[in-house]
Design an enzyme around this catalytic site. Structure first.
Site, PDB file in Angstrom:
ATOM      1  N   SER A 158       0.851  -1.198   0.000  1.00  0.00           N
ATOM      2  CA  SER A 158       0.000   0.000   0.000  1.00  0.00           C
ATOM      3  C   SER A 158       0.880   1.238   0.000  1.00  0.00           C
ATOM      4  CB  SER A 158      -0.873   0.035   1.255  1.00  0.00           C
ATOM      5  OG  SER A 158      -1.512   1.292   1.397  1.00  0.00           O
ATOM      6  N   TYR A 186      -1.994  -0.379  10.314  1.00  0.00           N
ATOM      7  CA  TYR A 186      -2.217  -0.738   8.913  1.00  0.00           C
ATOM      8  C   TYR A 186      -0.989  -0.381   8.062  1.00  0.00           C
ATOM      9  CZ  TYR A 186      -3.877  -1.024   4.171  1.00  0.00           C
ATOM     10  OH  TYR A 186      -3.974  -1.350   2.843  1.00  0.00           O
TER      11      TYR A 186
HETATM   12  N1  LIG Z   1      -8.645  -0.260  -1.494  1.00  0.00           N
HETATM   13  C1  LIG Z   1      -7.568   0.406  -1.209  1.00  0.00           C
HETATM   14  O1  LIG Z   1      -7.590   1.654  -1.095  1.00  0.00           O
HETATM   15  C2  LIG Z   1      -6.270  -0.297  -1.052  1.00  0.00           C
HETATM   16  C3  LIG Z   1      -6.187  -1.631  -0.670  1.00  0.00           C
HETATM   17  N2  LIG Z   1      -4.953  -2.202  -0.505  1.00  0.00           N
HETATM   18  C4  LIG Z   1      -4.812  -3.608  -0.150  1.00  0.00           C
HETATM   19  O2  LIG Z   1      -5.333  -4.377  -1.208  1.00  0.00           O
HETATM   20  C5  LIG Z   1      -5.733  -5.660  -0.729  1.00  0.00           C
HETATM   21  C6  LIG Z   1      -7.132  -5.949  -1.223  1.00  0.00           C
HETATM   22  O3  LIG Z   1      -7.997  -4.964  -0.688  1.00  0.00           O
HETATM   23  P1  LIG Z   1      -9.302  -4.443  -1.433  1.00  0.00           P
HETATM   24  O4  LIG Z   1      -9.561  -5.228  -2.644  1.00  0.00           O
HETATM   25  O5  LIG Z   1      -9.185  -2.987  -1.538  1.00  0.00           O
HETATM   26  O6  LIG Z   1     -10.371  -4.724  -0.270  1.00  0.00           O
HETATM   27  P2  LIG Z   1     -11.667  -5.657  -0.208  1.00  0.00           P
HETATM   28  O7  LIG Z   1     -12.184  -5.516   1.177  1.00  0.00           O
HETATM   29  O8  LIG Z   1     -12.573  -5.355  -1.343  1.00  0.00           O
HETATM   30  O9  LIG Z   1     -11.063  -7.137  -0.407  1.00  0.00           O
HETATM   31  C7  LIG Z   1     -10.292  -7.743   0.593  1.00  0.00           C
HETATM   32  C8  LIG Z   1     -10.157  -9.219   0.305  1.00  0.00           C
HETATM   33  O10 LIG Z   1      -9.327  -9.799   1.329  1.00  0.00           O
HETATM   34  C9  LIG Z   1      -9.943 -10.988   1.799  1.00  0.00           C
HETATM   35  N3  LIG Z   1      -9.583 -11.261   3.191  1.00  0.00           N
HETATM   36  C10 LIG Z   1      -9.609 -10.411   4.250  1.00  0.00           C
HETATM   37  N4  LIG Z   1      -9.246 -11.058   5.368  1.00  0.00           N
HETATM   38  C11 LIG Z   1      -8.982 -12.342   5.015  1.00  0.00           C
HETATM   39  C12 LIG Z   1      -8.586 -13.505   5.731  1.00  0.00           C
HETATM   40  N5  LIG Z   1      -8.367 -13.481   7.059  1.00  0.00           N
HETATM   41  N6  LIG Z   1      -8.409 -14.644   5.044  1.00  0.00           N
HETATM   42  C13 LIG Z   1      -8.626 -14.700   3.714  1.00  0.00           C
HETATM   43  N7  LIG Z   1      -9.016 -13.645   2.980  1.00  0.00           N
HETATM   44  C14 LIG Z   1      -9.194 -12.477   3.633  1.00  0.00           C
HETATM   45  C15 LIG Z   1     -11.447 -10.732   1.641  1.00  0.00           C
HETATM   46  O11 LIG Z   1     -12.114 -11.973   1.482  1.00  0.00           O
HETATM   47  P3  LIG Z   1     -13.086 -12.654   2.568  1.00  0.00           P
HETATM   48  O12 LIG Z   1     -13.671 -11.542   3.396  1.00  0.00           O
HETATM   49  O13 LIG Z   1     -14.092 -13.389   1.746  1.00  0.00           O
HETATM   50  O14 LIG Z   1     -12.187 -13.556   3.331  1.00  0.00           O
HETATM   51  C16 LIG Z   1     -11.481  -9.950   0.332  1.00  0.00           C
HETATM   52  O15 LIG Z   1     -11.549 -10.832  -0.755  1.00  0.00           O
HETATM   53  C17 LIG Z   1      -5.578  -5.602   0.786  1.00  0.00           C
HETATM   54  O16 LIG Z   1      -4.365  -6.216   1.135  1.00  0.00           O
HETATM   55  C18 LIG Z   1      -5.531  -4.100   1.081  1.00  0.00           C
HETATM   56  O17 LIG Z   1      -4.824  -3.822   2.251  1.00  0.00           O
HETATM   57  C19 LIG Z   1      -3.804  -1.508  -0.752  1.00  0.00           C
HETATM   58  C20 LIG Z   1      -3.849  -0.228  -1.130  1.00  0.00           C
HETATM   59  C21 LIG Z   1      -5.074   0.485  -1.340  1.00  0.00           C
HETATM   60  O1  LIG Z   2      -4.041   0.917   1.546  1.00  0.00           O
HETATM   61  C1  LIG Z   2      -4.948   1.707   1.373  1.00  0.00           C
HETATM   62  C2  LIG Z   2      -4.762   3.054   0.909  1.00  0.00           C
HETATM   63  S1  LIG Z   2      -4.964   4.151   2.181  1.00  0.00           S
HETATM   64  O2  LIG Z   2      -6.383   4.121   2.615  1.00  0.00           O
HETATM   65  O3  LIG Z   2      -4.099   3.787   3.301  1.00  0.00           O
HETATM   66  O4  LIG Z   2      -4.608   5.473   1.629  1.00  0.00           O
END
Ligand SMILES: NC(=O)C1=CN([C@@H]2O[C@H](COP(=O)(O)OP(=O)(O)OC[C@H]3O[C@@H](n4cnc5c(N)ncnc54)[C@H](OP(=O)(O)O)[C@@H]3O)[C@@H](O)[C@H]2O)C=CC1
Ligand SMILES: O=CCS(=O)(=O)O
Length: 251
Positions: free
Chosen positions: A138, A151
């Site tokens: 991130s 985070y």
């Molecule tokens: N959106 C943003 O602004 C940003 C997001 N990120 C990162 O990108 C990644 C994806 O996030 P994003 O798509 O945005 O968020 P979402 O919440 O849309 O997706 C998160 C995914 O992670 C899975 N997940 C969470 N906890 C677990 C667990 N314990 N075991 C297995 N699967 C898990 C969820 O599946 P389920 O609940 O079905 O298990 C879901 O599919 C994350 O690592 C997040 O930190 C990074 C930068 C920016």
């Molecule tokens: O990883 C997610 C992006 S932000 O919310 O920390 O800017």
């Protein structure tokens, strides 16, 4: 056909990456905790590509190990692992956070990611040249902000772990990339605020955040580069996001 294993394929970047890899003809191992979403995605993609779903909590090291050890033969030749499962919790300042929320972020973003990586390394090394591990970090790893606390720290771990892993894997052909997105509209903020839809909508409104498909495009781009190219780090922000000045407290 090459095979991608994606953690957190039930939503956001993971689900978009599954669709984008399917467009490119890759076979897929899709994981997440929400079985019904995995089933729906499999139903959507299985007409075009081979799909295996694994209902898995990445925090459970033994379950991860078991799932990988018992992968069917046809799915063992994994080319790309996308360590995407993750979450943020507790947008409030550190002094008002429940300790359990800090633990959940560490258990998922750090421990979960290393659980999957450790289990998958033998398979990826067996694939060798052209294989890759794409860790979703991130922008929060580098750029601190109030409420980012654990985070951002977990994502700093992901970045440094990616580089260190790359050192160890030199000579195996397995590439390692940390992709670090900025503001992206997914279910991320809904999860972070524990279901506050108004807060989630407010964060993304009146600007142009990244969409899950934008990040998915970069994931597949990195995974399909020629085998001799390793992108170490790829930070992606929306054009309308940049850095704030440091915070100064005033009387
Ligand atoms: N959106 C943003 O602004 C940003 C997001 N990120 C990162 O990108 C990644 C994806 O996030 P994003 O798509 O945005 O968020 P979402 O919440 O849309 O997706 C998160 C995914 O992670 C899975 N997940 C969470 N906890 C677990 C667990 N314990 N075991 C297995 N699967 C898990 C969820 O599946 P389920 O609940 O079905 O298990 C879901 O599919 C994350 O690592 C997040 O930190 C990074 C930068 C920016
Ligand atoms: O990883 C997610 C992006 S932000 O919310 O920390 O800017």
């Amino acid at each position: 056909m090459p095979i991608a294993m994606i953690t957190g394929a039930t939503s956001g970047f993971g689900r978009a990456a599954a669709r984008r890899f399917a467009d490119a003809g890759w076979s897929l191992i899709l994981t997440g905790r929400r079985q019904e979403r995995l089933d729906a995605l499999k139903q959507e993609l299985a007409e075009r590509v081979e799909v295996l779903t694994l209902t898995l909590d990445v925090r459970d090291a033994e379950a991860v190990k078991q799932a990988v050890e018992t992968l069917p033969e046809a799915f063992r030749g994994v080319t790309c692992l996308v360590n995407n499962a993750g979450l943020a919790l507790a947008p409030q300042p550190s002094q008002r956070v429940d300790l359990a929320d800090w633990h959940t972020m560490i258990d998922t973003n750090v421990t979960g990611l290393v659980n999957v990586t450790h289990a998958m390394l033998p398979l990826l090394i067996a694939t060798g040249a052209g294989a890759s591990i794409i860790n979703i970090g991130s922008a929060a790893a580098k750029w601190p902000y109030a409420g980012g606390h654990v985070y951002g720290a977990t994502k700093a771990f992901v970045e440094q772990f990616s580089y260190n892993l790359r050192c160890d894997l030199t000579g195996t052909g397995v590439r390692v990339t940390d992709i670090a997105p900025g503001l992206a509209e997914t279910e991320f903020t809904l999860v972070r605020t524990k279901g506050d839809e108004a807060a989630s909508e407010a964060l993304y409104q009146d600007t142009t955040p990244l969409q899950a498909e934008d990040v998915a495009e970069q994931i597949v781009h990195v995974a399909t580069l020629p085998a001799h190219i390793n992108i170490n780090f790829l930070e992606i922000m929306p054009t309308r996001q940049s850095w704030s000045p440091t915070h100064v407290e005033r009387d």
